[in-house]
Structure formats: structure tokens, C-alpha cells
Motif scaffolding. Structure first.
Motif, mmCIF file in Angstrom:
data_model
loop_
_atom_site.group_PDB
_atom_site.id
_atom_site.type_symbol
_atom_site.label_atom_id
_atom_site.label_comp_id
_atom_site.label_asym_id
_atom_site.label_seq_id
_atom_site.Cartn_x
_atom_site.Cartn_y
_atom_site.Cartn_z
ATOM 1 N N HIS A 188 0.814 -1.213 0.000
ATOM 2 C CA HIS A 188 0.000 0.000 0.000
ATOM 3 C C HIS A 188 0.852 1.269 0.000
ATOM 4 O O HIS A 188 0.303 2.370 -0.040
ATOM 5 N N GLN A 189 2.169 1.123 0.072
ATOM 6 C CA GLN A 189 3.037 2.292 0.008
ATOM 7 C C GLN A 189 2.863 2.993 -1.333
ATOM 8 O O GLN A 189 2.714 2.351 -2.372
ATOM 9 N N MET A 190 2.916 4.327 -1.305
ATOM 10 C CA MET A 190 2.753 5.073 -2.548
ATOM 11 C C MET A 190 4.029 5.056 -3.382
ATOM 12 O O MET A 190 5.141 5.010 -2.850
ATOM 13 N N THR A 191 3.851 5.096 -4.691
ATOM 14 C CA THR A 191 4.986 5.153 -5.612
ATOM 15 C C THR A 191 5.669 6.512 -5.490
ATOM 16 O O THR A 191 5.005 7.548 -5.586
ATOM 17 N N PRO A 192 6.988 6.546 -5.275
ATOM 18 C CA PRO A 192 7.682 7.836 -5.176
ATOM 19 C C PRO A 192 7.481 8.675 -6.428
ATOM 20 O O PRO A 192 7.412 8.156 -7.546
ATOM 21 N N ASP A 193 7.388 9.990 -6.245
ATOM 22 C CA ASP A 193 7.157 10.882 -7.376
ATOM 23 C C ASP A 193 8.254 10.777 -8.425
ATOM 24 O O ASP A 193 7.991 10.942 -9.622
ATOM 25 N N THR A 194 9.485 10.526 -7.996
ATOM 26 C CA THR A 194 10.587 10.386 -8.956
ATOM 27 C C THR A 194 10.270 9.305 -9.983
ATOM 28 O O THR A 194 10.491 9.477 -11.187
ATOM 29 N N ASP B 15 -4.587 1.974 -14.399
ATOM 30 C CA ASP B 15 -3.709 1.529 -13.323
ATOM 31 C C ASP B 15 -4.365 0.307 -12.688
ATOM 32 O O ASP B 15 -5.456 0.396 -12.122
ATOM 33 N N MET B 16 -3.677 -0.841 -12.767
ATOM 34 C CA MET B 16 -4.252 -2.109 -12.320
ATOM 35 C C MET B 16 -4.276 -2.268 -10.796
ATOM 36 O O MET B 16 -4.953 -3.154 -10.280
ATOM 37 N N GLY B 17 -3.535 -1.449 -10.076
ATOM 38 C CA GLY B 17 -3.566 -1.468 -8.608
ATOM 39 C C GLY B 17 -3.494 -0.039 -8.130
ATOM 40 O O GLY B 17 -2.505 0.398 -7.567
ATOM 41 N N VAL B 18 -4.571 0.707 -8.360
ATOM 42 C CA VAL B 18 -4.516 2.165 -8.276
ATOM 43 C C VAL B 18 -4.292 2.670 -6.850
ATOM 44 O O VAL B 18 -3.739 3.753 -6.663
ATOM 45 N N VAL C 11 -8.210 0.372 -10.931
ATOM 46 C CA VAL C 11 -8.840 -0.802 -10.321
ATOM 47 C C VAL C 11 -8.164 -1.082 -8.987
ATOM 48 O O VAL C 11 -6.927 -1.029 -8.882
ATOM 49 N N ASP C 12 -8.955 -1.365 -7.949
ATOM 50 C CA ASP C 12 -8.387 -1.786 -6.669
ATOM 51 C C ASP C 12 -9.469 -2.499 -5.866
ATOM 52 O O ASP C 12 -10.658 -2.194 -6.014
ATOM 53 N N ASN C 13 -9.047 -3.439 -5.027
ATOM 54 C CA ASN C 13 -10.018 -4.185 -4.221
ATOM 55 C C ASN C 13 -10.105 -3.673 -2.788
ATOM 56 O O ASN C 13 -10.818 -4.244 -1.969
ATOM 57 N N ASP C 14 -9.380 -2.587 -2.471
ATOM 58 C CA ASP C 14 -9.404 -2.011 -1.126
ATOM 59 C C ASP C 14 -10.297 -0.775 -1.150
ATOM 60 O O ASP C 14 -9.952 0.231 -1.767
ATOM 61 N N ASP C 15 -11.425 -0.843 -0.462
ATOM 62 C CA ASP C 15 -12.384 0.255 -0.566
ATOM 63 C C ASP C 15 -11.894 1.537 0.095
ATOM 64 O O ASP C 15 -12.210 2.639 -0.364
ATOM 65 N N HIS D 181 -14.063 -0.769 -8.085
ATOM 66 C CA HIS D 181 -13.796 -1.542 -6.876
ATOM 67 C C HIS D 181 -13.936 -3.017 -7.208
ATOM 68 O O HIS D 181 -15.041 -3.567 -7.225
ATOM 69 N N GLN D 182 -12.815 -3.657 -7.513
ATOM 70 C CA GLN D 182 -12.846 -5.081 -7.838
ATOM 71 C C GLN D 182 -11.441 -5.667 -7.746
ATOM 72 O O GLN D 182 -10.440 -4.934 -7.765
ATOM 73 N N ASP D 183 -11.380 -6.966 -7.639
ATOM 74 C CA ASP D 183 -10.116 -7.689 -7.715
ATOM 75 C C ASP D 183 -9.595 -7.586 -9.149
ATOM 76 O O ASP D 183 -10.317 -7.885 -10.098
ATOM 77 N N GLY D 184 -8.342 -7.170 -9.298
ATOM 78 C CA GLY D 184 -7.770 -7.005 -10.626
ATOM 79 C C GLY D 184 -7.658 -8.298 -11.414
ATOM 80 O O GLY D 184 -7.408 -8.251 -12.624
ATOM 81 N N LEU D 185 -7.872 -9.435 -10.759
ATOM 82 C CA LEU D 185 -7.790 -10.716 -11.459
ATOM 83 C C LEU D 185 -9.164 -11.313 -11.755
ATOM 84 O O LEU D 185 -9.260 -12.399 -12.319
ATOM 85 N N ASP D 186 -10.214 -10.597 -11.383
ATOM 86 C CA ASP D 186 -11.548 -10.964 -11.841
ATOM 87 C C ASP D 186 -11.742 -10.434 -13.257
ATOM 88 O O ASP D 186 -10.961 -9.580 -13.712
#
Length: 335
Positions: free
Chosen positions: A98-104, A127-130, A153-157, A178-183
Motif C-alpha cells: 500500500h506504500q505510494m509510488t515515489p514521485d521520482t 492503473d491495475m492497482g490504483v 482498479v483496486d479491491n481495497d475500498d 472496486h474489484q479484484d484485478g484478477l476478476d
């Protein structure tokens, strides 16, 4: 990236509103952040069952009157929300994925997309895991010459709610699912998939077995399955740009993934990010660039492999980026 000096006062004031809501309504940090965001968006402090109390409402209103987002560009608002979320990460236990992607890294990906789609006025981007949306919004805010339809897409509300909040505060239009990216995905085929992929094992073997890249024994790697899902979601000739473990193909499970990429697309580049961005060698990530077959896409004459220089070595870093841009122009054709 230099921080707009107008961000800091808003950050301090909103931090105070979150603390007031936490105390008055007995909320955790992120629920209080969502609550204060909703108050900002509606222009009205939401009161339910007598909370927040009238005295707190008065304090909150005084603080909200000091907030000025109108003088901030969309990316400044993104940074503001990012900093508020990072503050929450110090208070709440979160998963590493769940860590955010660094801006760099986000800006590097934005540059890659800018070069690849330089002749395109419209672009669909997924973005498959937004997560909280920070990477997606970085890309949207730094692709100014394109009309971009952004999706996530993300499964964490909770993360998805934070992403929705951020998009509304920035006034950036996105579609969030809001869904599992593998559904089976609810999104249409897209020009590009970009994702800082969650790394680890996927726990539902029955679902993983439907993918060519699943492990024959035990759990399968979620990031492998998501790359396969992404390739299937791309339009012909579309590109996938992923943040992956630097040793992605150095395990036995990497072989089926390579075979699958070569079956329906092209592995165009794998570039290790600067080691200085990561705490240790095992945590190092890389940029993987793949392209789906079709629409005159073709395999690069030679897959681009290498290591980004450390960012502090500015001349070397700039030269490497220049070489990467030249490679993309010569080898990654998108029509």
C-alpha cells in the motif's frame, strides 16, 4: 520536486481538522481524512448523531475558512493529499504493497508515456492497482498534451475512497472500479496499462489457475498474473509499463511469464531503477516495458536492459534518460 509554498499552510490546517475529527468522532486517521475531504467537497460539515459536537463544528469551520485550494494547480493538490496520506501512514499500520509510488518514479513513467504517445491526442490509461491514486494522478497531471481517460482498479475500498477524494479535490476526472484485478475486468480495452504492481503470492489458487502464468505448485505470484491480465486488457499495439521487482525473471516462475509475454506481445525493456531509491538491494525495483502484438508493433531489435544511474549523478542520469527516449522513438511504435 519543489513544493509550492502555498501547500504547507493548507497541509497544517487540514492536519488540524483531521485531529479534531479523530478525537470528537473516535475515528482512525484515514476515516477522519475522508470525512474532512467530504466536508471540503460539500462545503458543509456533516453532523450525525450529534457528532461532531457544536463546539467542534465551530472550530472546524474556522479552519476550513483558511483552506484555499483554488490557488493550487491540480498537481499541487495531489501533493497535498499525498502528504496527508503519508502522515497517516506514520500513525496506522499499512501493508508494504500500500506504500505510494515515489514521485521520482512516477515522473519517469510519465516521460516514457509522453514519448511513446507523442503523436496521440487521445489516450486511455489504466492503473491495475490504483490504491490511493497517486501514481495515476501523477501521470494524468504530467500528460498535458493528451486528452487522457484515466481508470483505476483496486479491491481495497478505503484506498479507492481516498483516490476518489483526491481526484475530486484536484478536479481530475477518472473512473475507479472496486474489484479484484484478477476478476473479469469491468474496464474497456485501453491504450496503456501502468502500475506499481503489488508483489507477493495470490491466495486464491482456483482463480490463479485460469492464467497461463500461474505456478504449477503452490500459490502464484500476483504480479505475474496481473501482467498477464494487463496484456489481455490492452488494445492491439498497446503498451504496459510496470514497476516490478528487479529480479523479476531470475526465478523459475519467471520463465512462464517470459513465454507468455512473447506469445502475445513483445518484451521491449527492463531497466533497474536507481538503487538509492530503495532501502536495500532486495527491495530494488525495475521498469518493465511490454507491448501487445498488432497495429504494426514489433519486437525491438535489441531489448533495452540496464541500470538507471543514481539521481544525484545528474549528468549521467540525464544522458541515460536521453538514450531511453531515443530507444522508445526508434523501437516502440504505437498507431
Amino acid at each position: 520536486m519543489a513544493l509550492n509554498p502555498k501547500v504547507e499552510p493548507n497541509l497544517q490546517v487540514l492536519g488540524q481538522t483531521i485531529a479534531l475529527l479523530q478525537e470528537d468522532m473516535d475515528l482512525d486517521y484515514f476515516d477522519a481524512l475522508i470525512e474532512t475531504g467530504d466536508n471540503l467537497l460539500t462545503g458543509e460539515i456533516q453532523v450525525e448523531d450529534g457528532h461532531p459536537k457544536p463546539a467542534t463544528v465551530t472550530k472546524l469551520q474556522d479552519l476550513y475558512d483558511q483552506v484555499d485550494l483554488t490557488s493550487l494547480a491540480a498537481d499541487d493538490v495531489r501533493l497535498l493529499v499525498q502528504l496527508l496520506i503519508l502522515k497517516g501512514y506514520k500513525q496506522e499500520a499499512i501493508q508494504p504493497n500500500h506504500q505510494m509510488t515515489p514521485d521520482t518514479i512516477g515522473l519517469l513513467l510519465a516521460n516514457i508515456l509522453t514519448v511513446i504517445f507523442r503523436n496521440h491526442h487521445q489516450l486511455s490509461l489504466l492503473d491495475m492497482g490504483v490504491g490511493t491514486g497517486n501514481l495515476l494522478f501523477t501521470l494524468l497531471n504530467h500528460l498535458p498534451d493528451q486528452d487522457v481517460m484515466g481508470m483505476g482498479v483496486d479491491n481495497d475500498d478505503t484506498l479507492l475512497t481516498l483516490a476518489s477524494l483526491s481526484s475530486q479535490l484536484q478536479q481530475v476526472k477518472v473512473e475507479l472500479f472496486h474489484q479484484d484485478g484478477l476478476d473479469p475486468l469491468l474496464v474497456p480495452a485501453v491504450d496503456a496499462v501502468v502500475s506499481d504492481l503489488p508483489v507477493g503470492y495470490y491466495p486464491i489458487d482456483e482463480k490463479a489457475e485460469k492464467f497461463a502464468t500461474h505456478n504449477q505448485e503452490g500459490h502464484s505470484f500476483a504480479h505475474h498474473l496481473l501482467i498477464e491480465q494487463s496484456l489481455n486488457t490492452l488494445k492491439p499495439g498497446g503498451v504496459g509499463v510496470f514497476i516490478v521487482p528487479a529480479g523479476l525473471f531470475q526465478t523459475p516462475a519467471g520463465l512462464p511469464l517470459v513465454k507468455y509475454i512473447q506469445q502475445i506481445g513483445y518484451l521491449q525493456a527492463l531497466l533497474n531503477l536507481p538503487q538509492g531509491l530503495f532501502g536495500n538491494t532486495q527491495a530494488r525495483k525495475a521498469i518493465l516495458l511490454v507491448q501487445k502484438q498488432g497495429c504494426d508493433a514489433q519486437q525491438a531489435s535489441q531489448v533495452l536492459l540496464g541500470d538507471f544511474p543514481e539521481i544525484k549523478n545528474q549528468d549521467e542520469f540525464a544522458e541515460f534518460v536521453h538514450e531511453l527516449e531515443a530507444f522508445l522513438v526508434a523501437n516502440v511504435v504505437v498507431k
